[in-house]
Design a protein around this motif. Structure first.
Motif, PDB file in Angstrom:
ATOM      1  N   GLU A 128       1.328  -1.402  -0.469  1.00 30.90           N
ATOM      2  CA  GLU A 128      -0.066  -0.448   0.077  1.00 30.90           C
ATOM      3  C   GLU A 128       1.329   1.379  -0.165  1.00 30.90           C
ATOM      4  OE1 GLU A 128      -3.531   2.264  -0.373  1.00 30.90           O
ATOM      5  OE2 GLU A 128      -2.900   0.191  -0.587  1.00 30.90           O
ATOM      6  N   LYS A 129       2.455   1.154   0.734  1.00 33.28           N
ATOM      7  CA  LYS A 129       2.851   2.217   1.170  1.00 33.28           C
ATOM      8  C   LYS A 129       3.170   2.935  -0.584  1.00 33.28           C
ATOM      9  CE  LYS A 129       5.754   3.473   4.006  1.00 33.28           C
ATOM     10  NZ  LYS A 129       7.414   3.188   4.578  1.00 33.28           N
ATOM     11  N   TRP A 130       3.662   1.477  -0.872  1.00 35.68           N
ATOM     12  CA  TRP A 130       3.892   1.448  -2.662  1.00 35.68           C
ATOM     13  C   TRP A 130       3.095   2.670  -3.649  1.00 35.68           C
ATOM     14  CZ3 TRP A 130       2.777  -1.691  -7.285  1.00 35.68           C
ATOM     15  CH2 TRP A 130       3.138  -1.105  -8.120  1.00 35.68           C
ATOM     16  N   LYS A 131       1.581   1.988  -3.398  1.00 40.13           N
ATOM     17  CA  LYS A 131       0.426   2.558  -4.203  1.00 40.13           C
ATOM     18  C   LYS A 131       0.323   4.354  -4.339  1.00 40.13           C
ATOM     19  CE  LYS A 131      -1.385  -2.165  -4.763  1.00 40.13           C
ATOM     20  NZ  LYS A 131      -2.584  -3.149  -4.250  1.00 40.13           N
ATOM     21  N   VAL A 132       0.251   4.246  -3.086  1.00 36.46           N
ATOM     22  CA  VAL A 132      -0.365   5.386  -2.123  1.00 36.46           C
ATOM     23  C   VAL A 132       1.310   6.847  -2.273  1.00 36.46           C
ATOM     24  CG1 VAL A 132      -0.317   7.030   0.143  1.00 36.46           C
ATOM     25  CG2 VAL A 132      -0.860   4.589  -0.151  1.00 36.46           C
ATOM     26  N   LEU A 133       2.663   6.550  -2.266  1.00 39.16           N
ATOM     27  CA  LEU A 133       3.383   7.322  -2.833  1.00 39.16           C
ATOM     28  C   LEU A 133       3.168   7.497  -4.553  1.00 39.16           C
ATOM     29  CD1 LEU A 133       6.624   6.249   0.020  1.00 39.16           C
ATOM     30  CD2 LEU A 133       5.031   8.773   0.094  1.00 39.16           C
ATOM     31  N   ARG A 134       3.564   6.552  -5.458  1.00 44.66           N
ATOM     32  CA  ARG A 134       3.526   6.524  -6.690  1.00 44.66           C
ATOM     33  C   ARG A 134       2.344   7.182  -7.314  1.00 44.66           C
ATOM     34  NH1 ARG A 134       5.291   3.864 -11.502  1.00 44.66           N
ATOM     35  NH2 ARG A 134       4.915   4.221 -12.777  1.00 44.66           N
ATOM     36  N   ARG A 135       1.138   6.913  -6.771  1.00 54.65           N
ATOM     37  CA  ARG A 135      -0.136   7.983  -7.127  1.00 54.65           C
ATOM     38  C   ARG A 135       0.656   9.298  -6.642  1.00 54.65           C
ATOM     39  NH1 ARG A 135      -3.387   5.986  -3.402  1.00 54.65           N
ATOM     40  NH2 ARG A 135      -3.788   3.627  -4.913  1.00 54.65           N
ATOM     41  N   PHE A 136       0.548   9.783  -5.561  1.00 55.91           N
ATOM     42  CA  PHE A 136       1.232  10.970  -4.643  1.00 55.91           C
ATOM     43  C   PHE A 136       1.962  11.263  -6.133  1.00 55.91           C
ATOM     44  CE2 PHE A 136       3.914  13.894  -3.178  1.00 55.91           C
ATOM     45  CZ  PHE A 136       2.880  14.548  -2.743  1.00 55.91           C
ATOM     46  N   ALA A 137       2.763  10.977  -6.738  1.00 57.26           N
ATOM     47  CA  ALA A 137       4.078  11.293  -7.090  1.00 57.26           C
ATOM     48  C   ALA A 137       3.267  12.197  -8.719  1.00 57.26           C
ATOM     49  CB  ALA A 137       5.673  10.532  -7.197  1.00 57.26           C
ATOM     50  N   ASN A 287      -3.144  10.900  11.417  1.00 58.48           N
ATOM     51  CA  ASN A 287      -2.767   9.346  10.462  1.00 58.48           C
ATOM     52  C   ASN A 287      -1.864   9.180  11.613  1.00 58.48           C
ATOM     53  OD1 ASN A 287      -3.649   7.040  10.146  1.00 58.48           O
ATOM     54  ND2 ASN A 287      -3.674   8.140   7.742  1.00 58.48           N
ATOM     55  N   PRO A 288      -2.164   8.187  12.102  1.00 62.16           N
ATOM     56  CA  PRO A 288      -1.155   7.296  12.643  1.00 62.16           C
ATOM     57  C   PRO A 288       0.289   6.047  11.998  1.00 62.16           C
ATOM     58  CG  PRO A 288      -2.561   6.022  14.245  1.00 62.16           C
ATOM     59  CD  PRO A 288      -3.005   7.101  13.351  1.00 62.16           C
ATOM     60  N   MET A 289      -1.059   5.987  10.643  1.00 61.52           N
ATOM     61  CA  MET A 289      -0.818   4.937   8.871  1.00 61.52           C
ATOM     62  C   MET A 289      -0.420   6.013   8.179  1.00 61.52           C
ATOM     63  SD  MET A 289      -0.936   2.157  11.038  1.00 61.52           S
ATOM     64  CE  MET A 289      -0.888   1.111   9.335  1.00 61.52           C
ATOM     65  N   SER A 290       0.575   7.241   8.698  1.00 62.20           N
ATOM     66  CA  SER A 290       0.517   8.214   7.337  1.00 62.20           C
ATOM     67  C   SER A 290       1.478   7.233   6.840  1.00 62.20           C
ATOM     68  CB  SER A 290      -0.110   9.429   7.484  1.00 62.20           C
ATOM     69  OG  SER A 290       0.145   9.832   6.554  1.00 62.20           O
ATOM     70  N   ASN A 291       1.905   7.575   4.844  1.00 67.94           N
ATOM     71  CA  ASN A 291       2.892   7.503   4.452  1.00 67.94           C
ATOM     72  C   ASN A 291       4.147   8.589   4.393  1.00 67.94           C
ATOM     73  OD1 ASN A 291       2.995   4.269   4.684  1.00 67.94           O
ATOM     74  ND2 ASN A 291       1.244   4.446   2.957  1.00 67.94           N
ATOM     75  N   PHE A 292       3.273   9.453   4.833  1.00 70.99           N
ATOM     76  CA  PHE A 292       3.962  10.971   4.246  1.00 70.99           C
ATOM     77  C   PHE A 292       4.501  11.716   5.201  1.00 70.99           C
ATOM     78  CE2 PHE A 292       0.442  10.332   1.626  1.00 70.99           C
ATOM     79  CZ  PHE A 292       1.356  10.716   0.306  1.00 70.99           C
ATOM     80  N   ASN A 293       5.722  11.551   5.766  1.00 73.24           N
ATOM     81  CA  ASN A 293       6.477  12.334   6.784  1.00 73.24           C
ATOM     82  C   ASN A 293       8.158  12.514   6.208  1.00 73.24           C
ATOM     83  OD1 ASN A 293       8.380   9.807   6.461  1.00 73.24           O
ATOM     84  ND2 ASN A 293       6.601   8.640   7.361  1.00 73.24           N
ATOM     85  N   ILE A 294       8.748  13.671   6.921  1.00 75.52           N
ATOM     86  CA  ILE A 294       9.590  13.668   6.469  1.00 75.52           C
ATOM     87  C   ILE A 294      11.027  12.418   5.768  1.00 75.52           C
ATOM     88  CG2 ILE A 294      12.118  15.160   7.113  1.00 75.52           C
ATOM     89  CD1 ILE A 294      10.175  16.683   6.838  1.00 75.52           C
ATOM     90  N   GLU A 295      10.671  11.622   6.677  1.00 71.99           N
ATOM     91  CA  GLU A 295      11.788  10.338   6.327  1.00 71.99           C
ATOM     92  C   GLU A 295      11.702   9.696   4.462  1.00 71.99           C
ATOM     93  OE1 GLU A 295      15.524   8.426   6.715  1.00 71.99           O
ATOM     94  OE2 GLU A 295      14.717   9.563   7.783  1.00 71.99           O
ATOM     95  N   THR A 296      10.139  10.076   4.594  1.00 74.42           N
ATOM     96  CA  THR A 296       9.448   9.241   2.824  1.00 74.42           C
ATOM     97  C   THR A 296      10.109  10.711   1.914  1.00 74.42           C
ATOM     98  OG1 THR A 296       7.894   8.064   4.824  1.00 74.42           O
ATOM     99  CG2 THR A 296       7.687   9.127   2.007  1.00 74.42           C
ATOM    100  N   LEU A 297       9.962  11.531   2.483  1.00 71.26           N
ATOM    101  CA  LEU A 297      10.103  12.743   1.867  1.00 71.26           C
ATOM    102  C   LEU A 297      11.548  12.186   0.860  1.00 71.26           C
ATOM    103  CD1 LEU A 297       9.367  15.631   0.065  1.00 71.26           C
ATOM    104  CD2 LEU A 297      10.039  16.443   2.293  1.00 71.26           C
ATOM    105  N   VAL A 298      12.192  12.225   2.059  1.00 70.80           N
ATOM    106  CA  VAL A 298      14.008  12.242   1.375  1.00 70.80           C
ATOM    107  C   VAL A 298      14.258  11.873   0.918  1.00 70.80           C
ATOM    108  CG1 VAL A 298      16.095  12.023   2.820  1.00 70.80           C
ATOM    109  CG2 VAL A 298      14.241  13.562   4.386  1.00 70.80           C
TER     110      VAL A 298
END
Length: 500
Positions: A128-137, A287-298
């Protein structure tokens, strides 16, 4: 054979590495067992080392071709104790990555990068993380004009800056490597950071050096062995340790830019990719399950940099070398540029449809050079039946993209450089579904549209204004990659840029 990978002082370290591997091998004498399932056939493997004794680590692609000739287009090799199902040839790659796209959509292990990303970012995440990040990008890049006028203008502007740098060489020989990487990287910088860097900016040059070094090391024998035996290689000396030091320095560069953005951040007026990511972080703050944080941004930002810098600039560098070896092809491109664009305006993406020969040459450069020959590793995300075999969930899969580009059923004389591969009988451009420099299926490079735009505008701008001349006779130009692993990297060369 292993010692062929290194020279000079590196041989000493490499011998110690080899001895350590042998000691572990004979100490454990682990009998390799195939995962429960019915994997494709392949060469007999030894305990612990797998099939490494049967692979030329300096020319892995040659070894895979030979194994395919013996075992067919789908076979299994063991890289250390792990089985890898290899897909060789256009039909096998397409059947897996397109016809069973979802099953083969997992990202397989890549320890040299995972050591840093820990499965974070777009390229190396799963589920799910990959799907969310790819869609956002994809949405964010589209909103900032990927495939639209705004990004096209940025590329045109950068091409002019690069053109001026070429002119400033005053017709003296120079190595184009960092000339090209600065220009290409500035395009992605403008999208991610909202601004370009001056070509002599020390922080910018340092970032490019780090990216180039990691591409070189991960493609070398040291990088290959780290991906197979990370636990052992962590304790052995060698240049592979630079990969992780480089990543940490890149991380610092991105974090500095993020902090600068946070100082002037205005959610109602996003300036670039980082601003959009910060907005998403705010929206999902509770949202504690969010995939959006500074580490993921980097990690995501660095994914975009690697995809948007090294592969495109290396393709340009390879392409210029190829055109200098075949001046008659270069001259035909010059003629088409003069006919369609002339000398007084900047090339545009719209020009591509009127320039079939130039378009065919650029496609052939990508096919012939196959900058990413093996694709990044895949794995199946569920138990999968494929061509009569059963691949258990998690089975590693290696699609050999260059094998599609060299498939004799799809390309005439695939070992030769021939733009006719992308032209029909009326000399009009024709697509070929075996063309997959950005991979295919669900893991296709999300920056494909941007890369295609950059390659066309950069190539046509350079050739509109300059004639690239080699420092040796064209017959002496060797197109064989100097390094072939994660990437196919041309040998260093110099050229002379002569105004037209």
């Amino acid at each position: 054979m292993f010692s062929n990978m290194v020279t000079g002082w590196e041989k000493i370290e490499f011998r110690s590495m080899t001895m350590a591997l042998l000691v572990v091998c004979f100490s454990f004498m682990i009998l390799l067992k195939r995962k429960k399932g019915n994997l494709p056939p392949g060469p007999r493997a030894l305990p612990f080392v797998g099939n490494l004794h049967q692979l030329d680590t300096k020319d892995l692609l040659k070894s895979l071709k030979e194994l395919s000739n013996k075992y067919g287009p789908v076979f299994t090799i063991y890289l250390g104790p792990q089985p890898n199902v290899v897909l060789y040839g256009y039909k096998a790659v397409k059947e897996a990555l397109v016809e069973q796209a979802d099953n083969f959509s997992g990202r397989g292990p890549f320890p040299a990068v995972y050591n840093f990303t820990k499965g974070n970012g777009i390229a190396f995440s799963n589920g799910e993380k990959w799907k969310v990040l790819r869609r956002f990008a994809l949405v964010t890049l589209r909103n900032f004009g990927m495939g639209k006028r705004s990004v096209e203008e940025r590329i045109q502007e950068e091409a002019q800056f690069m053109l001026e740098e070429f002119r400033n060489t005053k017709q003296k020989p120079f190595d184009p490597t960092f000339f090209l990487s600065r220009a290409v990287s500035n395009v992605i910088c403008s999208i991610v950071f909202g601004n370009r860097y001056e070509y002599e900016d020390k922080r910018f040059l340092s970032l490019l050096q780090l990216i180039n070094d990691n591409f070189q090391v991960t493609s070398s024998g040291w990088g290959k062995f780290y991906n197979i035996f990370p636990g052992i290689m962590d304790h052995l000396p060698g240049p592979h340790h630079r990969i992780f030091r480089n990543f940490e320095k890149m991380k610092s560069f991105v974090l500095e830019n993020v902090k600068e953005h946070e100082k002037t951040f205005q959610p109602e007026c996003p300036r670039d990719f980082i601003d959009c990511f910060l907005i998403q972080m705010q929206e999902e703050k509770g949202n504690p399950m969010s995939n959006f944080n500074i580490e993921t941004l980097v990690k995501t930002t660095l994914n975009l940099f690697f995809a948007g810098t090294e592969t495109v600039s290396t393709t340009l560098r390879y392409g210029i070398l190829i055109l200098m070896k075949y001046p008659h092809i270069k001259e035909k491109v010059h003629q088409e540029i003069d006919k369609v664009i002339g000398r007084n305006r900047c090339p545009t993406v719209e020009d591509r449809s009127k320039m079939p020969y130039t378009d065919a040459v650029i496609h052939e450069i990508q096919r012939f050079s196959s900058i990413i020959p093996l694709s990044l590793p895949h794995c199946v995300i569920r138990d999968t039946d494929f061509r009569g075999y059963h691949l258990p969930e998690g089975t590693n899969v290696t699609p050999v993209l260059i094998s599609a580009h060299n498939d004799p059923e799809k390309f005439k004389e695939p070992e030769a450089f021939n733009p006719e591969n992308f032209l029909d009988e009326n000399s009009q451009f024709k697509n070929n579904d075996a063309f997959m420099p950005f991979s295919i299926g669900k893991r296709i490079c999300l920056g494909e549209g941007l890369a295609r735009m950059e390659l066309f505008i950069f190539f046509t701008t350079f050739l509109q204004n300059l004639n690239f001349k080699p420092t040796v006779h064209p017959d002496e130009i060797d197109l064989t990659p100097s390094v072939s692993g994660v990437g196919n990297i041309p040998a260093p060369y110099q050229l002379i840029a002569v105004p037209r």
